[in-house]
Design a protein around this motif. Structure first.
Motif, PDB file in Angstrom:
ATOM      1  N   LEU A   1       0.819  -1.209   0.000  1.00 38.41           N
ATOM      2  CA  LEU A   1       0.000   0.000   0.000  1.00 38.41           C
ATOM      3  C   LEU A   1       0.856   1.263   0.000  1.00 38.41           C
ATOM      4  O   LEU A   1       0.494   2.273  -0.599  1.00 38.41           O
ATOM      5  N   THR A   2       2.007   1.207   0.672  1.00 42.00           N
ATOM      6  CA  THR A   2       2.901   2.362   0.688  1.00 42.00           C
ATOM      7  C   THR A   2       3.441   2.664  -0.701  1.00 42.00           C
ATOM      8  O   THR A   2       3.438   3.820  -1.155  1.00 42.00           O
ATOM      9  N   VAL A   3       3.921   1.639  -1.400  1.00 36.44           N
ATOM     10  CA  VAL A   3       4.467   1.843  -2.745  1.00 36.44           C
ATOM     11  C   VAL A   3       3.368   2.261  -3.718  1.00 36.44           C
ATOM     12  O   VAL A   3       3.583   3.122  -4.578  1.00 36.44           O
ATOM     13  N   MET A   4       2.194   1.678  -3.585  1.00 34.86           N
ATOM     14  CA  MET A   4       1.091   2.053  -4.475  1.00 34.86           C
ATOM     15  C   MET A   4       0.700   3.514  -4.290  1.00 34.86           C
ATOM     16  O   MET A   4       0.281   4.184  -5.249  1.00 34.86           O
ATOM     17  N   THR A   5       0.846   4.034  -3.086  1.00 35.38           N
ATOM     18  CA  THR A   5       0.596   5.458  -2.856  1.00 35.38           C
ATOM     19  C   THR A   5       1.538   6.309  -3.679  1.00 35.38           C
ATOM     20  O   THR A   5       1.135   7.317  -4.285  1.00 35.38           O
ATOM     21  N   GLY A   6       2.812   5.917  -3.723  1.00 31.96           N
ATOM     22  CA  GLY A   6       3.772   6.646  -4.545  1.00 31.96           C
ATOM     23  C   GLY A   6       3.471   6.540  -6.032  1.00 31.96           C
ATOM     24  O   GLY A   6       3.601   7.515  -6.769  1.00 31.96           O
ATOM     25  N   PHE A   7       3.026   5.362  -6.476  1.00 30.50           N
ATOM     26  CA  PHE A   7       2.719   5.175  -7.898  1.00 30.50           C
ATOM     27  C   PHE A   7       1.487   5.976  -8.317  1.00 30.50           C
ATOM     28  O   PHE A   7       1.406   6.422  -9.458  1.00 30.50           O
ATOM     29  N   ARG A   8       0.532   6.156  -7.418  1.00 29.72           N
ATOM     30  CA  ARG A   8      -0.648   6.954  -7.765  1.00 29.72           C
ATOM     31  C   ARG A   8      -0.288   8.418  -7.983  1.00 29.72           C
ATOM     32  O   ARG A   8      -1.000   9.135  -8.678  1.00 29.72           O
ATOM     33  N   GLN A   9       0.799   8.869  -7.367  1.00 25.67           N
ATOM     34  CA  GLN A   9       1.233  10.246  -7.529  1.00 25.67           C
ATOM     35  C   GLN A   9       2.122  10.434  -8.756  1.00 25.67           C
ATOM     36  O   GLN A   9       2.481  11.563  -9.102  1.00 25.67           O
ATOM     37  N   PHE A  10       2.479   9.328  -9.418  1.00 21.18           N
ATOM     38  CA  PHE A  10       3.393   9.399 -10.555  1.00 21.18           C
ATOM     39  C   PHE A  10       2.665   9.941 -11.786  1.00 21.18           C
ATOM     40  O   PHE A  10       1.648   9.387 -12.216  1.00 21.18           O
ATOM     41  N   PRO A  11       3.174  11.031 -12.397  1.00 19.92           N
ATOM     42  CA  PRO A  11       2.520  11.594 -13.581  1.00 19.92           C
ATOM     43  C   PRO A  11       2.792  10.737 -14.817  1.00 19.92           C
ATOM     44  O   PRO A  11       3.951  10.465 -15.154  1.00 19.92           O
ATOM     45  N   THR A  12       1.750  10.335 -15.490  1.00 18.03           N
ATOM     46  CA  THR A  12       1.912   9.486 -16.676  1.00 18.03           C
ATOM     47  C   THR A  12       2.633  10.214 -17.803  1.00 18.03           C
ATOM     48  O   THR A  12       3.194   9.567 -18.693  1.00 18.03           O
ATOM     49  N   ALA A  13       2.644  11.541 -17.751  1.00 19.58           N
ATOM     50  CA  ALA A  13       3.324  12.306 -18.800  1.00 19.58           C
ATOM     51  C   ALA A  13       4.819  11.995 -18.833  1.00 19.58           C
ATOM     52  O   ALA A  13       5.437  11.994 -19.908  1.00 19.58           O
ATOM     53  N   LEU A  14       5.401  11.722 -17.671  1.00 17.51           N
ATOM     54  CA  LEU A  14       6.831  11.387 -17.630  1.00 17.51           C
ATOM     55  C   LEU A  14       7.099  10.073 -18.349  1.00 17.51           C
ATOM     56  O   LEU A  14       8.063   9.940 -19.099  1.00 17.51           O
TER      57      LEU A  14
END
Length: 563
Positions: free
Chosen positions: A443-456
């Motif tokens: 759940l901790t890592v998934m929190t970081g992935f949800r904040q990752f901008p797909t544009a990058l």
């Protein structure tokens, strides 16, 4: 461009496209194989063993025998009573501390924040040891008042469990209080609402689901904890110690499996309700929240400060007396300071500490990689498959450590499976430590992935970066703080966990928390305190390294796309 060149380019392009798909599939397949072999399969074995009767057939005879046992119902009643009592006290005190930290104005909050996490940095049985040194028959308080106190049993276990579960309640409730918008309170104040009215009409309704969530978390922690009950529970038997007695004391694995399944039922129900309350709480979160800066109200803040520091003093006393006792020459008669208790006389000495450090590093490193690649693979999945994978990844949190440990000994101590080769190895202990805390890490890592901008990711793909290169040079740097946090979380929890590994140690392979328990059982209480001090020192050092690493990372620019 010639036709041959075009064909080679198309083949190359198709090859890399297939490689990316294969890599994405592997990112999901490898973690799923791990979850199947080291979580689903062992839990299935526990269920089947609970149905296995002495003649080898399947039936409900074991359940009938357990359900007709007065000892089982006594342990169940004790567990439920202890769970409810600890939940009420922990949530009440957790609310006071969280409210004091986030909604009151007084000095010294840095001390409260630092002390409140200390129980998480030590094995659960350290709370019980500290209470014995303080309130036991030869404790400091008992000798000071000239009366022998009996700390063993319900009241001692209640205090120990409360101190162990309290940090969880404070963090959950505090996270909800932080999200309360200051503008709402400013509007209420303009309308003439007094602080008590604001508390009743604004604060309590807003944090209701946080209180509910913390209650179920504390309840699960309490009824599944083994360490405190083993050290200070005395004759107050609970389900966790009943499982240990059936498996280690009576060698009755089938009955142990039945008790494990019975213990699993309330934890699964509690976990489900806790997850539902957390979803509702997250649904109430607002964006652009203005931080609340409390003003000083003597009638509110002085009593809250006194209450907060009283709880902090209790935690410091319990943890501090364990450290102090490790240096006392002869407790409680000769308080001259010495290092002799650090010369551990139990077979193996400090070998179990070094083994635990190695196991924890392995669990942290391997676990972080597996969680990262699973999160990567989930980015390529959608719909029902992705949801099913996420549900499976979250399931280990609903299984008590003592039940997972029982599942492992039933599964890996059987020569009927090639997995038997793992039994008695440090690798298996590292594996169970990872899957015991798999859900929190995921759940901790998934929190970081949800904040990752797909544009990058799209930019990296446009520049010709493949799936693997994008993961290494774009995604990993972005979620690196989360990965570091997960690594040290897994390391620290692996250092102090007891219930999940108590069944997996052997004469040749021991871990730190089990060594502490065995030292205490052997009457070497001061050596148990010394060993606990060493474990806490290692975990505190790891926490300091993590904070330093995250601080340095926040100052350095991120590398987004490699050249």
């Amino acid at each position: 461009m010639s036709v041959a060149t075009s064909q080679r380019a198309a083949v190359k392009k198709g090859f890399w496209l297939d490689s990316d798909k294969l890599l994405a599939a592997a990112c999901i397949a490898i973690p799923l194989i791990g979850l199947t072999l080291f979580f689903l399969y062992p839990m299935g074995v526990v269920f089947l063993r609970s149905l296995t009767v002495p003649d080898g057939s399947y039936g409900l005879g074991n359940y009938a025998e357990v359900l007709s046992s007065k000892g089982f119902w006594r342990a169940t009643q004790h567990s439920m009573t202890m769970g409810v009592a600890t939940t009420v006290v922990s949530v009440f005190l957790g609310f006071i501390i969280a409210h004091g930290l986030h909604r009151c104005a007084f000095r010294g909050k840095w001390l409260i924040r630092g002390v409140i996490v200390l129980p998480l940095l030590a094995p659960s049985l350290v709370q019980a040891l500290g209470l014995i040194f303080l309130l036991g028959r030869n404790g400091l308080v008992s000798r000071a008042i000239g009366m022998e106190l009996d700390i063993y049993g319900f009241w001692g276990l209640l205090i120990a469990n409360t101190l162990y579960a309290l940090p969880q309640a404070v963090m959950i409730i505090g996270a909800s209080l932080v999200l309360l918008d200051a503008r709402t309170y400013e509007a209420a104040e303009v309308m003439g609402a007094k602080p008590m009215r604001q508390f009743r009409d604004l604060t309590l309704p807003a944090i209701f689901f946080a209180l509910l969530n913390s209650a179920f978390v504390v309840f699960i922690i309490t009824i599944t904890d083994f360490g405190n009950a083993a050290v200070i529970g005395g004759d107050y038997s609970v389900l966790a110690t009943e499982i240990y007695t059936q498996v280690i004391g009576l060698r009755n694995f089938n009955m142990g499996a039945v008790v494990g399944i019975m213990l699993l039922l309330p934890t699964v129900i509690s976990y489900y309700i806790e997850r539902q309350s957390m979803k509702r709480q997250q649904g109430r979160h607002a964006t652009n929240v203005q931080k609340f800066v409390p003003s000083f109200y003597p009638n509110r803040d002085i009593p809250m400060a006194v209450a907060c520091f009283a709880v902090v003093a209790m935690i410091l006393s319990v943890i501090g007396v364990v450290i102090y006792a490790s240096f006392v020459k002869l407790w409680p008669y000769n308080h001259d300071l010495t290092f002799k208790h650090f010369d551990i006389t139990l077979a193996g000495g400090y070998a179990s500490l070094w083994i635990t450090i190695a196991i924890s590093l392995g669990a942290a490193a391997g676990g972080t990689v597996l969680i990262f690649i699973m999160a990567l693979g989930l980015r390529k999945l959608s719909g029902g498959i992705a949801q099913a994978v996420q549900v499976l990844a979250a399931m280990p949190a609903a299984v008590p450590g003592i039940v997972l440990g029982l599942a492992y000994i039933l599964t890996f101590n059987s020569t009927a499976t090639p997995l038997y080769l793992l039994y008695g190895t440090a690798t298996l202990i590292a594996v169970i430590n990872f899957y015991h805390y798999h859900t929190q890490a995921f759940l901790t890592v998934m929190t970081g992935f949800r904040q990752f901008p797909t544009a990058l990711e799209e930019a990296a793909s446009t520049l010709g970066a493949g799936y693997g290169r994008t993961a290494v040079t774009v995604v990993a740097p972005f979620v690196a703080p989360m990965l570091i946090a997960v690594f040290f979380f897994l390391f620290m929890r692996s250092m102090v966990t007891l219930s999940a590994v108590v069944f997996l140690t052997t004469a040749k392979l021991d871990v730190a928390a089990v060594t502490i328990m065995r030292l205490d059982d052997a009457g070497l209480t001061s050596q148990a305190a010394a060993f606990s001090t060493c474990v806490m020192a290692v975990v505190c050092l790891a926490l300091g390294v993590m904070k330093l690493g995250l601080k340095l990372m926040s100052r350095s620019p991120k590398v987004v796309v490699g050249g």
